[in-house]
Scaffold this motif. Structure first.
Motif, PDB file in Angstrom:
ATOM      1  N   PRO A  72    -136.456  18.080 137.476  1.00 22.75           N
ATOM      2  CA  PRO A  72    -136.288  17.593 136.100  1.00 22.75           C
ATOM      3  C   PRO A  72    -134.972  18.112 135.516  1.00 22.75           C
ATOM      4  N   SER A  73    -134.431  17.366 134.590  1.00 20.51           N
ATOM      5  CA  SER A  73    -133.176  17.806 133.975  1.00 20.51           C
ATOM      6  C   SER A  73    -133.418  19.082 133.165  1.00 20.51           C
ATOM      7  N   TYR A  74    -132.399  19.882 133.070  1.00 23.60           N
ATOM      8  CA  TYR A  74    -132.494  21.165 132.378  1.00 23.60           C
ATOM      9  C   TYR A  74    -132.466  20.929 130.872  1.00 23.60           C
ATOM     10  N   ASP A  75    -133.348  21.574 130.143  1.00 23.77           N
ATOM     11  CA  ASP A  75    -133.470  21.401 128.699  1.00 23.77           C
ATOM     12  C   ASP A  75    -132.597  22.434 127.974  1.00 23.77           C
ATOM     13  N   CYS A  76    -131.312  22.105 127.811  1.00 28.99           N
ATOM     14  CA  CYS A  76    -130.379  23.030 127.155  1.00 28.99           C
ATOM     15  C   CYS A  76    -130.780  23.274 125.706  1.00 28.99           C
ATOM     16  N   ALA A  77    -131.177  22.215 124.993  1.00 28.98           N
ATOM     17  CA  ALA A  77    -131.539  22.351 123.575  1.00 28.98           C
ATOM     18  C   ALA A  77    -132.762  23.250 123.405  1.00 28.98           C
ATOM     19  N   GLY A  78    -133.781  23.032 124.223  1.00 30.07           N
ATOM     20  CA  GLY A  78    -134.988  23.851 124.130  1.00 30.07           C
ATOM     21  C   GLY A  78    -134.718  25.302 124.487  1.00 30.07           C
ATOM     22  N   THR A  79    -133.897  25.503 125.512  1.00 24.73           N
ATOM     23  CA  THR A  79    -133.549  26.871 125.913  1.00 24.73           C
ATOM     24  C   THR A  79    -132.746  27.562 124.819  1.00 24.73           C
ATOM     25  N   LEU A  80    -131.817  26.829 124.200  1.00 25.07           N
ATOM     26  CA  LEU A  80    -131.027  27.405 123.108  1.00 25.07           C
ATOM     27  C   LEU A  80    -131.926  27.766 121.928  1.00 25.07           C
ATOM     28  N   ASP A  81    -132.901  26.932 121.616  1.00 21.98           N
ATOM     29  CA  ASP A  81    -133.848  27.244 120.541  1.00 21.98           C
ATOM     30  C   ASP A  81    -134.640  28.514 120.862  1.00 21.98           C
ATOM     31  N   ARG A  82    -135.078  28.654 122.127  1.00 23.38           N
ATOM     32  CA  ARG A  82    -135.835  29.861 122.510  1.00 23.38           C
ATOM     33  C   ARG A  82    -134.961  31.106 122.438  1.00 23.38           C
ATOM     34  N   ILE A  83    -133.697  30.976 122.841  1.00 22.62           N
ATOM     35  CA  ILE A  83    -132.782  32.117 122.732  1.00 22.62           C
ATOM     36  C   ILE A  83    -132.618  32.510 121.269  1.00 22.62           C
ATOM     37  N   SER A  84    -132.447  31.524 120.394  1.00 23.03           N
ATOM     38  CA  SER A  84    -132.265  31.808 118.968  1.00 23.03           C
ATOM     39  C   SER A  84    -133.484  32.498 118.360  1.00 23.03           C
ATOM     40  N   GLU A  85    -134.676  32.116 118.809  1.00 27.45           N
ATOM     41  CA  GLU A  85    -135.892  32.749 118.290  1.00 27.45           C
ATOM     42  C   GLU A  85    -136.051  34.167 118.837  1.00 27.45           C
ATOM     43  N   THR A  86    -135.733  34.346 120.116  1.00 29.35           N
ATOM     44  CA  THR A  86    -135.928  35.639 120.768  1.00 29.35           C
ATOM     45  C   THR A  86    -134.811  36.629 120.433  1.00 29.35           C
ATOM     46  N   PHE A  87    -133.576  36.118 120.370  1.00 26.60           N
ATOM     47  CA  PHE A  87    -132.407  36.956 120.104  1.00 26.60           C
ATOM     48  C   PHE A  87    -131.661  36.412 118.887  1.00 26.60           C
ATOM     49  N   PRO A  88    -132.195  36.620 117.679  1.00 23.60           N
ATOM     50  CA  PRO A  88    -131.511  36.075 116.497  1.00 23.60           C
ATOM     51  C   PRO A  88    -130.147  36.744 116.273  1.00 23.60           C
ATOM     52  N   ILE A  89    -129.270  36.017 115.608  1.00 26.60           N
ATOM     53  CA  ILE A  89    -127.952  36.558 115.254  1.00 26.60           C
ATOM     54  C   ILE A  89    -128.006  36.809 113.748  1.00 26.60           C
ATOM     55  N   ARG A  90    -128.074  38.081 113.379  1.00 23.81           N
ATOM     56  CA  ARG A  90    -128.206  38.455 111.968  1.00 23.81           C
ATOM     57  C   ARG A  90    -127.007  39.280 111.531  1.00 23.81           C
ATOM     58  N   PHE A  91    -126.883  39.410 110.207  1.00 25.61           N
ATOM     59  CA  PHE A  91    -125.721  40.075 109.615  1.00 25.61           C
ATOM     60  C   PHE A  91    -126.153  41.055 108.539  1.00 25.61           C
ATOM     61  N   ALA A  92    -125.302  42.036 108.304  1.00 21.60           N
ATOM     62  CA  ALA A  92    -125.506  42.980 107.209  1.00 21.60           C
ATOM     63  C   ALA A  92    -125.217  42.272 105.888  1.00 21.60           C
ATOM     64  N   PHE A  93    -125.701  42.840 104.818  1.00 21.58           N
ATOM     65  CA  PHE A  93    -125.474  42.275 103.491  1.00 21.58           C
ATOM     66  C   PHE A  93    -123.975  42.132 103.222  1.00 21.58           C
ATOM     67  N   ASP A  94    -123.576  40.951 102.751  1.00 20.42           N
ATOM     68  CA  ASP A  94    -122.213  40.674 102.308  1.00 20.42           C
ATOM     69  C   ASP A  94    -121.173  40.857 103.421  1.00 20.42           C
ATOM     70  N   SER A  95    -121.578  40.570 104.675  1.00 20.60           N
ATOM     71  CA  SER A  95    -120.656  40.788 105.797  1.00 20.60           C
ATOM     72  C   SER A  95    -120.694  39.617 106.773  1.00 20.60           C
ATOM     73  N   PRO A  96    -119.523  39.232 107.277  1.00 19.75           N
ATOM     74  CA  PRO A  96    -119.475  38.233 108.343  1.00 19.75           C
ATOM     75  C   PRO A  96    -119.276  38.853 109.729  1.00 19.75           C
ATOM     76  N   GLU A  97    -119.338  40.181 109.819  1.00 19.51           N
ATOM     77  CA  GLU A  97    -119.054  40.872 111.082  1.00 19.51           C
ATOM     78  C   GLU A  97    -120.299  40.958 111.959  1.00 19.51           C
ATOM     79  N   ILE A  98    -120.110  40.758 113.253  1.00 25.21           N
ATOM     80  CA  ILE A  98    -121.199  40.880 114.215  1.00 25.21           C
ATOM     81  C   ILE A  98    -121.249  42.329 114.691  1.00 25.21           C
ATOM     82  N   VAL A  99    -122.420  42.926 114.560  1.00 19.62           N
ATOM     83  CA  VAL A  99    -122.613  44.308 114.990  1.00 19.62           C
ATOM     84  C   VAL A  99    -123.777  44.357 115.977  1.00 19.62           C
ATOM     85  N   PRO A 100    -123.815  45.413 116.821  1.00 19.40           N
ATOM     86  CA  PRO A 100    -124.937  45.548 117.750  1.00 19.40           C
ATOM     87  C   PRO A 100    -126.257  45.624 116.984  1.00 19.40           C
ATOM     88  N   PRO A 101    -127.302  45.076 117.498  1.00 19.72           N
ATOM     89  CA  PRO A 101    -127.496  44.450 118.808  1.00 19.72           C
ATOM     90  C   PRO A 101    -127.185  42.945 118.814  1.00 19.72           C
TER      91      PRO A 101
END
Length: 156
Positions: A33-62
């Motif tokens: 079957p074809s690979y579900d890039c959209a579904g995999t990307l959604d699962r990554i976003s749910e499992t590994f969210p990209i969040r930010f500190a208050f009033d900041s656009p900088e990416i920090v660990p984790p």
């Protein structure tokens, strides 16, 4: 799909020729079957969210590791034709225009990291949602933290 016999014939163009049939020599399976890039990307976003500190656009660990997960998927040979939208979000503190600009800066920061990781910039589009689309509508510290985020979604 199925099992097939193979017949091989050869000739020197004059008098000599040979032929042989091999029963069941070729087994063609159902294509994967074809690979579900959209579904995999959604699962990554749910499992590994990209969040930010208050009033900041900088990416920090984790959250830098979260961006690396997204980059790995978008660089996967099965997903190299996928285009994605990088959507920045903000919490409800601050004015509409300020939060839209902040969310756009967050999306641009993530896009820059993805491009640095080898994702072609022409496959990415940034959008700033401001505070218009909270993932958690509650009015408390935890909800505000969850709303300061970037989501990467496959763009159809």
């Amino acid at each position: 799909p199925g099992r097939y016999d193979v017949t091989v014939e050869t000739s020197d163009g004059k008098v000599r020729s040979a032929s042989e049939t091999i029963i069941g020599a070729l087994d063609i399976k159902e294509p994967p079957p074809s690979y579900d890039c959209a579904g995999t990307l959604d699962r990554i976003s749910e499992t590994f969210p990209i969040r930010f500190a208050f009033d900041s656009p900088e990416i920090v660990p984790p959250y830098d590791a979260s961006v690396a997960q997204v980059a790995a998927l978008l660089n996967d040979p099965r997903c190299v034709s996928v285009k994605a939208e990088v959507q920045g979000h903000a919490d409800y503190f601050g004015g509409r225009l300020y939060n839209t600009a902040l969310s756009l800066a967050r999306a641009q920061t993530v896009m820059n990291h993805l491009a640095a990781a080898g994702v072609a910039a022409n496959r990415l589009r940034v959008a700033g949602q401001g505070k218009a689309r909270p993932s958690d509508p509650a009015r408390n510290r935890d909800a505000r933290s969850r709303n300061r985020r970037v989501e990467v979604r496959v763009k159809e």
